[in-house]
Design a protein around this motif. Structure first.
Motif, PDB file in Angstrom:
ATOM      1  N   ALA A  45      41.440 -14.862  28.318  1.00  0.00           N
ATOM      2  CA  ALA A  45      40.067 -14.558  28.629  1.00  0.00           C
ATOM      3  C   ALA A  45      39.836 -12.838  28.386  1.00  0.00           C
ATOM      4  O   ALA A  45      38.844 -12.440  27.949  1.00  0.00           O
ATOM      5  CB  ALA A  45      39.512 -14.754  29.940  1.00  0.00           C
ATOM      6  N   ASN A  46      40.799 -12.396  28.833  1.00  0.00           N
ATOM      7  CA  ASN A  46      40.855 -10.704  28.868  1.00  0.00           C
ATOM      8  C   ASN A  46      40.777 -10.210  27.324  1.00  0.00           C
ATOM      9  O   ASN A  46      40.051  -9.085  26.833  1.00  0.00           O
ATOM     10  CB  ASN A  46      41.919 -10.201  29.667  1.00  0.00           C
ATOM     11  N   ALA A  47      41.825 -10.906  26.526  1.00  0.00           N
ATOM     12  CA  ALA A  47      41.791 -10.447  25.087  1.00  0.00           C
ATOM     13  C   ALA A  47      40.382 -10.764  24.566  1.00  0.00           C
ATOM     14  O   ALA A  47      39.924  -9.987  23.618  1.00  0.00           O
ATOM     15  CB  ALA A  47      42.714 -11.343  24.448  1.00  0.00           C
ATOM     16  N   PHE A  48      39.563 -11.776  24.841  1.00  0.00           N
ATOM     17  CA  PHE A  48      38.432 -12.315  24.197  1.00  0.00           C
ATOM     18  C   PHE A  48      37.315 -11.334  24.777  1.00  0.00           C
ATOM     19  O   PHE A  48      36.466 -10.558  24.004  1.00  0.00           O
ATOM     20  CB  PHE A  48      38.135 -13.765  24.822  1.00  0.00           C
ATOM     21  N   LEU A  49      37.253 -10.876  26.031  1.00  0.00           N
ATOM     22  CA  LEU A  49      36.291 -10.104  26.515  1.00  0.00           C
ATOM     23  C   LEU A  49      36.395  -8.688  26.209  1.00  0.00           C
ATOM     24  O   LEU A  49      35.577  -7.824  25.863  1.00  0.00           O
ATOM     25  CB  LEU A  49      36.468 -10.063  28.056  1.00  0.00           C
ATOM     26  N   TRP A  56      30.313  -8.594  20.533  1.00  0.00           N
ATOM     27  CA  TRP A  56      28.973  -9.471  20.002  1.00  0.00           C
ATOM     28  C   TRP A  56      28.301 -10.345  20.421  1.00  0.00           C
ATOM     29  O   TRP A  56      27.421 -10.695  20.602  1.00  0.00           O
ATOM     30  CB  TRP A  56      29.738  -9.522  18.626  1.00  0.00           C
ATOM     31  N   PHE A  57      29.428 -11.328  21.043  1.00  0.00           N
ATOM     32  CA  PHE A  57      29.041 -12.368  21.690  1.00  0.00           C
ATOM     33  C   PHE A  57      28.110 -12.295  22.880  1.00  0.00           C
ATOM     34  O   PHE A  57      27.074 -12.814  22.984  1.00  0.00           O
ATOM     35  CB  PHE A  57      30.240 -13.337  22.351  1.00  0.00           C
ATOM     36  N   PHE A  58      28.600 -11.443  23.844  1.00  0.00           N
ATOM     37  CA  PHE A  58      27.537 -11.088  25.008  1.00  0.00           C
ATOM     38  C   PHE A  58      26.049 -10.343  24.580  1.00  0.00           C
ATOM     39  O   PHE A  58      25.401 -10.555  25.401  1.00  0.00           O
ATOM     40  CB  PHE A  58      28.290 -10.130  25.899  1.00  0.00           C
ATOM     41  N   ASN A  59      26.400  -9.548  23.466  1.00  0.00           N
ATOM     42  CA  ASN A  59      24.930  -8.970  23.276  1.00  0.00           C
ATOM     43  C   ASN A  59      24.255 -10.052  22.646  1.00  0.00           C
ATOM     44  O   ASN A  59      22.981 -10.091  22.823  1.00  0.00           O
ATOM     45  CB  ASN A  59      25.269  -7.898  22.033  1.00  0.00           C
ATOM     46  N   GLU A  60      24.776 -11.135  22.021  1.00  0.00           N
ATOM     47  CA  GLU A  60      23.899 -12.038  21.440  1.00  0.00           C
ATOM     48  C   GLU A  60      23.301 -13.024  22.444  1.00  0.00           C
ATOM     49  O   GLU A  60      22.231 -13.337  22.402  1.00  0.00           O
ATOM     50  CB  GLU A  60      24.684 -13.130  20.516  1.00  0.00           C
ATOM     51  N   VAL A  66      27.011  -8.193  32.320  1.00  0.00           N
ATOM     52  CA  VAL A  66      28.352  -8.901  32.734  1.00  0.00           C
ATOM     53  C   VAL A  66      29.404  -8.290  31.853  1.00  0.00           C
ATOM     54  O   VAL A  66      30.564  -8.204  32.946  1.00  0.00           O
ATOM     55  CB  VAL A  66      27.991 -10.416  32.675  1.00  0.00           C
ATOM     56  N   LEU A  67      29.662  -8.240  30.753  1.00  0.00           N
ATOM     57  CA  LEU A  67      30.831  -7.776  30.286  1.00  0.00           C
ATOM     58  C   LEU A  67      30.860  -6.177  30.596  1.00  0.00           C
ATOM     59  O   LEU A  67      32.287  -5.778  30.845  1.00  0.00           O
ATOM     60  CB  LEU A  67      30.421  -7.577  28.604  1.00  0.00           C
ATOM     61  N   HIS A  68      29.992  -5.423  30.927  1.00  0.00           N
ATOM     62  CA  HIS A  68      30.166  -4.024  31.434  1.00  0.00           C
ATOM     63  C   HIS A  68      30.799  -4.216  32.763  1.00  0.00           C
ATOM     64  O   HIS A  68      31.860  -3.350  32.995  1.00  0.00           O
ATOM     65  CB  HIS A  68      28.946  -3.171  31.515  1.00  0.00           C
ATOM     66  N   TYR A  69      30.239  -4.903  33.360  1.00  0.00           N
ATOM     67  CA  TYR A  69      30.784  -5.152  35.045  1.00  0.00           C
ATOM     68  C   TYR A  69      32.561  -5.520  34.805  1.00  0.00           C
ATOM     69  O   TYR A  69      33.142  -5.038  35.603  1.00  0.00           O
ATOM     70  CB  TYR A  69      30.044  -6.150  35.689  1.00  0.00           C
ATOM     71  N   TYR A  70      32.686  -6.130  33.818  1.00  0.00           N
ATOM     72  CA  TYR A  70      34.266  -6.683  33.799  1.00  0.00           C
ATOM     73  C   TYR A  70      34.999  -5.595  33.252  1.00  0.00           C
ATOM     74  O   TYR A  70      36.078  -5.379  33.801  1.00  0.00           O
ATOM     75  CB  TYR A  70      34.258  -7.914  32.632  1.00  0.00           C
TER      76      TYR A  70
END
Length: 349
Positions: A45-49, A56-60, A66-70
């Protein structure tokens, strides 16, 4: 799967005395399986995030916060926990090695790291995927004990592909070795010496085998055809006497008794031929396969001592060696897993 696999599935789980120590080891295996799977899941999951695809995925999906928080709050903890986990694996491996030495689990104390090579390599962050091997071994151990951690259908599928991989690897190794041997025989100037050494090494075995074959085949056939051969030779001698005109003319000069003497001579000749033939056959029918008679042993010994410094004989021996290598090569090239797969497909139909 195959009948062999079916038979293995029907074997009852081995009975193990479930002591306190056994239950502790059992619970520890479950714990290790869980934390390894959980650790690999977190790392995946870390490699994906942390990848460009994750951005690109979280922007879409319009959740960049959420990604920034992670990345700001959770990612440092992932790095720390991975460091702690690696430290735990090193300590755990050292403790198990110490226990293995105390309990003499292996013939030598230093065998442990070689047997558990995948665990040592899995400590390296770039080889984390090897931790799955330990999970698979623990799951298989549970399966042998009768605990269906993995469904039978998945287990059979995994075992099938494991055999596919191992067969392909072993086939490549064997074929490479055979091709190397053939290349060495073709290019080396000492290949004749190698073949001569090979023949010399097996001369005694060849002599023994040939003597047993002669005893088993020739002696048995001579016993079976003994009567026919002796009668045949006797008839030949009788016919030879009949076909001797000088003897017939001489006996006819004797009045009255001439024909009787001629007939008696023919009978004597026939019996003489049969007795001589019987005497020649008897030495070849004595003995048994375990202890061939001296005649066969002498023949076999003389044949085994033949000098192969002969062009035709060398060509024959070379042909046998090359064809033997090629036969092994062709057999190795047969993919047993494909045959098994075809059988399964036919069974489904």
């Amino acid at each position: 799967m195959t009948e062999q696999a079916t038979d293995q599935d029907n074997i009852e789980a081995p009975k193990v005395e479930k002591t306190v120590g056994w239950w502790i080891a059992f619970g520890y295996d479950i714990f290790m399986m869980f934390i390894i799977v959980f650790n690999l899941f977190c790392l995946s999951a870390n490699a994906f995030l942390m990848s460009e695809f994750g951005n690109w995925f979280f922007n879409e999906i319009q959740l960049p916060q959420v990604l920034h928080y992670y990345k700001t709050d959770l990612y440092p903890w992932v790095v720390k926990t991975e460091s702690w986990f690696i430290t735990f694996l090193i300590a755990e491996l050292g403790i198990r090695w110490f226990i293995a030495i105390i309990n003499k689990h292996h013939a030598r104390w230093f065998f442990f790291p070689f047997i558990h090579w995948y665990e040592i390599l899995a400590i390296n962050p770039y080889l984390r995927f090897l931790r799955l091997i330990r999970v698979g071994i623990i799951a298989y151990r549970f399966h042998e004990l009768g605990y269906k951690v993995v469904p039978d259908s998945i287990m059979k599928r995994v075992l099938f592909y494991y055999r596919v991989v191992m067969e392909e690897i072993s086939d490549r190794v064997v074929i490479t070795v055979i091709d190397s041997i053939k290349h060495e025989l073709n290019t080396s100037s000492t290949h004749k010496k190698i073949i001569h050494n090979l023949v010399d090494h097996h001369r005694e075995q060849f002599a023994q085998t040939l003597a047993e074959i002669l005893q088993e085949a020739l002696a048995t056939e001579l016993k079976a055809q003994n009567t026919a051969i002796t009668n045949g030779v006797g008839q030949i001698v009788r016919q030879a006497i009949e076909d001797t005109p000088q003897l017939t003319q001489l006996l006819r000069l004797i009045p009255i008794a001439g024909s009787m003497i001629e007939n008696q001579i023919q009978n004597i000749g026939q019996q003489l031929g049969e007795n001589i033939t019987q005497g020649l056959i008897d030495p070849f029918t004595q003995g048994n396969v375990q202890s061939p008679n001296s005649t066969y042993q002498l023949i076999s010994t003389k044949l085994s001592q033949l000098n192969i410094d002969n062009q035709k004989l060398e060509e024959l021996v070379e042909s046998v060696v090359y064809e033997s290598l090629e036969s092994v090569r062709q057999q190795v090239k047969v993919k047993q897993w494909q045959i098994e797969l075809e059988k399964n497909d036919q069974a489904k139909e």
